[in-house]
Motif scaffolding. Structure first.
Motif, PDB file in Angstrom:
ATOM      1  N   LYS A   1       0.915  -0.996  -0.069  1.00  0.00           N
ATOM      2  CA  LYS A   1      -0.204   0.092  -0.046  1.00  0.00           C
ATOM      3  C   LYS A   1       0.945   1.202   0.078  1.00  0.00           C
ATOM      4  O   LYS A   1       0.542   2.287  -0.699  1.00  0.00           O
ATOM      5  N   LYS A   2       1.987   1.029   0.775  1.00  0.00           N
ATOM      6  CA  LYS A   2       2.724   2.517   0.826  1.00  0.00           C
ATOM      7  C   LYS A   2       3.497   2.824  -0.617  1.00  0.00           C
ATOM      8  O   LYS A   2       3.897   3.770  -0.889  1.00  0.00           O
ATOM      9  N   ASP A   3       3.682   1.705  -1.497  1.00  0.00           N
ATOM     10  CA  ASP A   3       4.136   1.950  -2.853  1.00  0.00           C
ATOM     11  C   ASP A   3       3.416   2.358  -3.862  1.00  0.00           C
ATOM     12  O   ASP A   3       3.705   2.996  -4.995  1.00  0.00           O
ATOM     13  N   ARG A   4       1.941   2.598  -3.463  1.00  0.00           N
ATOM     14  CA  ARG A   4       1.019   2.928  -4.523  1.00  0.00           C
ATOM     15  C   ARG A   4       0.863   4.450  -4.483  1.00  0.00           C
ATOM     16  O   ARG A   4       0.650   4.967  -3.316  1.00  0.00           O
ATOM     17  N   PRO A   5       0.549   5.239  -5.526  1.00  0.00           N
ATOM     18  CA  PRO A   5       0.174   6.578  -5.273  1.00  0.00           C
ATOM     19  C   PRO A   5      -0.999   6.674  -4.705  1.00  0.00           C
ATOM     20  O   PRO A   5      -1.998   5.873  -4.964  1.00  0.00           O
TER      21      PRO A   5
END
Length: 60
Positions: A8-12
């Motif tokens: 989730k932290k890698d998604r914009p």
């Protein structure tokens, strides 16, 4: 064995259209493609349908 997973932290972050932007898009659709197509796009915009869900709709 190491695998790579998108977290989730890698998604914009999601950046949805504002109501004003939606109205501009809908007005342009009415102007360029006509009333029926504009209404179709307006329905999808305000109901949140995905394109695939919109395409799957059938008139009864």
């Amino acid at each position: 064995m190491t695998t790579f997973r998108i977290q989730k932290k890698d998604r914009p972050p999601i950046d949805p259209f504002t109501i004003q932007e939606g109205e501009i898009i809908i007005a342009a659709s009415h102007e360029e493609f006509g009333l029926a197509h504009g209404n179709y796009e307006e329905f999808r915009f305000f109901t949140g349908l995905r394109q695939s869900e919109q395409i799957a709709l059938t008139a009864l």
